[in-house]
Design an enzyme around this catalytic site. Structure first.
Site, short mmCIF file in Angstrom:
data_model
loop_
_atom_site.label_atom_id
_atom_site.label_comp_id
_atom_site.label_asym_id
_atom_site.label_seq_id
_atom_site.Cartn_x
_atom_site.Cartn_y
_atom_site.Cartn_z
N GLU A 193 -7.57 -10.10 -7.09
CA GLU A 193 -8.65 -9.12 -7.23
C GLU A 193 -8.84 -8.70 -8.68
O GLU A 193 -9.97 -8.51 -9.15
CB GLU A 193 -8.36 -7.88 -6.36
CG GLU A 193 -8.47 -8.18 -4.87
CD GLU A 193 -7.89 -7.05 -4.03
OE1 GLU A 193 -8.40 -5.93 -4.11
OE2 GLU A 193 -6.89 -7.30 -3.33
N SER A 236 0.85 -1.18 0.00
CA SER A 236 0.00 0.00 0.00
C SER A 236 0.89 1.24 0.00
O SER A 236 2.01 1.20 0.52
CB SER A 236 -0.87 -0.02 1.25
OG SER A 236 -1.21 1.29 1.64
#
Ligand code: ARG
Length: 460
Positions: free
Chosen positions: A289, A276
């Site tokens: 994802e 992140s």
């Protein structure tokens, strides 16, 4: 001047030119277009429709274009609208008169249909190879985890004990069907529309069997209108790819769950996860994802083409030029997802301890407990109720079934004896599920063997 210039008094408006042209995307069919043209020219020569000399000149010219395209030396233009007219114009520029004879007894309508079939036939082979490799990766992980007990779920609630191998092998089976679906689709697609002409065949004595054979098709298509009108082969492929992506997406969803802190059944390799920009602790399953997300694109591609086709009167309509982008997009998407997902599965670290710990809670041996009483003579429905009472008792006392004393167990039935603890042992529970297709080691071994044979037999 356009190829069709004779009929027209004015130049095409530039907006229309751009709007109408498909060269930006159909240049992808270049190789197939050249291949189809070579077979067509040869047939025209062999049938005496053009001279052998012209046929040979066309052949050499097309080979030259093929080589230059491969070397990146050819520039296509929107002025020539699509790949078919670009190639023809280029050919005529290069070889003169003979080039103008190539389009005898042919239309772009049968030309584009043959190109797309040739192209998709090849792509199907590559996609199948990608699926087989994915199956291999799953089978390898399965092989390493036949004894790794995990909870099997229904409603995402812990249900009964299975092995991690059994879980992965379920996906292997789905993928076998994806492979055979694609093979079926490729088989049905393998008929040649060339020679259908614009829609009504031709007055020339063409040999459609020769071109079909030359291009590796099983036969020429039987009806000329059908030959140029239909895109069901593309739709069939898009449906098969949608189903494949749905399977990948379910495994993607499970991967995402499994690597969450809530589950922690697996850890993804650093090379297959991302961080992140703000949260230093994060390790995200972006690959999974994206596979899940891209599934929507492929469904969209299928819907786009189904909708484009649904109102078209026979035969060709320009709407059909809209077939290419969705088909290309779906093929690209699937070909991108398969290898990256394969790598992610191959490199993931499985955490059997955490799976076993999760299996230890949630009463996944409750069915086995009922079966124990049933095998001692109690009707299953009564056994079910008795064990239900035990589960309730356990939740009140913060225990699991195997932690109950014999006394506590006997409070619901005198049939319980010391051997119940073996029957409740999770490893035993799994191993005793040895019915055909079950999670027992002998059965997962059989399944792994089956997958390995399948992969071998379907490898080109
Ligand atoms: N670019 C066209 C397509 O992809 C080729 C066929 C064009 N035929 C025609 N009659 N306009 O559909």
């Amino acid at each position: 001047m356009k190829l069709w210039g004779g009929r027209f008094q004015k130049e095409t408006d530039t907006l229309v030119n751009d709007f109408n042209s498909s060269i930006q995307f159909d240049q992808r069919l270049c190789r197939e277009d050249l291949q189809g043209s070579m077979a067509h020219a040869k047939m025209l020569g062999d049938c005496g429709i053009i001279s052998q000399k012209d046929a040979a000149a066309i052949q050499t010219g097309l080979e030259g274009i093929l080589a230059d395209v491969a070397a990146g030396k050819v520039e296509f233009t929107a002025d020539n609208e699509d790949i078919h007219m670009n190639v023809e114009t280029l050919l005529t520029q290069r070889i003169g008169e003979a080039g103008k004879r190539l389009h005898t007894a042919r239309s772009r309508n049968d030309q584009v249909a043959v190109d797309l079939r040739l192209y998709l036939r090849r792509e199907i082979g590559e996609i199948i190879a990608g699926i087989l490799d994915f199956q291999k990766a799953l089978a390898e992980q399965a092989k390493a985890h036949q004894k790794t007990v995990m909870p099997g779920y229904t409603h995402l609630q812990r249900a009964q004990p299975i092995s991690f191998a059994q879980h992965l092998l379920a996906y292997c089976q789905m993928l076998c069907r994806d492979v055979t679906r694609l093979e079926d689709c490729g088989r049905r697609m393998n008929q040649c529309p060339l020679g259908s002409g614009a829609l009504a065949g031709t007055t020339y004595p063409i040999d459609r069997w020769q071109t079909a054979r030359d291009l590796g098709f099983d036969a020429p298509m039987s009806n000329s209108l059908d030959g140029v009108s239909d895109r069901d082969y593309a739709l069939e492929l898009l449906s098969a790819l949608s189903i494949l992506m749905m399977h990948l997406s379910r495994l993607a969803e499970e991967t995402i769950l499994w690597c969450s802190w809530e589950f922690k059944f697996i850890e993804l390799d650093d090379a297959y996860s991302t961080g992140s920009s703000i949260m230093p602790q994060k390790k995200n399953p972006d690959v999974a994802e994206l596979v899940r997300g891209k599934t929507g694109r492929v469904y969209g591609d299928l819907m786009a083409l189904l909708t484009a086709m649904k109102g078209l009167a026979l035969a060709y309509n320009k709407d059909m030029q809209e077939d290419k982008e969705p088909v290309f997009d779906a093929v690209d998407t699937v070909k991108m997802c398969l290898p990256v997902f394969t790598g992610m599965i191959r490199t993931m670290r499985v955490l059997p301890g955490n799976m076993r710990a999760a299996a230890g809670h949630g009463f996944i041996n409750a069915t086995d407990c009922a079966d124990y009483l049933t095998k001692k003579g109690m009707p299953f429905r009564d056994a079910y109720t008795a064990v239900g009472k035990l589960v309730y008792y356990c939740t009140e006392h913060h225990k699991v079934l195997e932690e109950l004393t014999l006394e506590e167990l006997q409070s619901v039935s005198p049939l319980f004896t010391e051997d119940v603890y073996d029957a409740l042992d999770l490893e035993n529970c799994m191993e005793q599920r040895n019915s055909y297709g079950g999670p027992a080691i002998a059965e997962t071994s059989r399944q792994i063997q089956e997958i390995e044979t399948f992969v071998q037999e379907h490898t080109a």
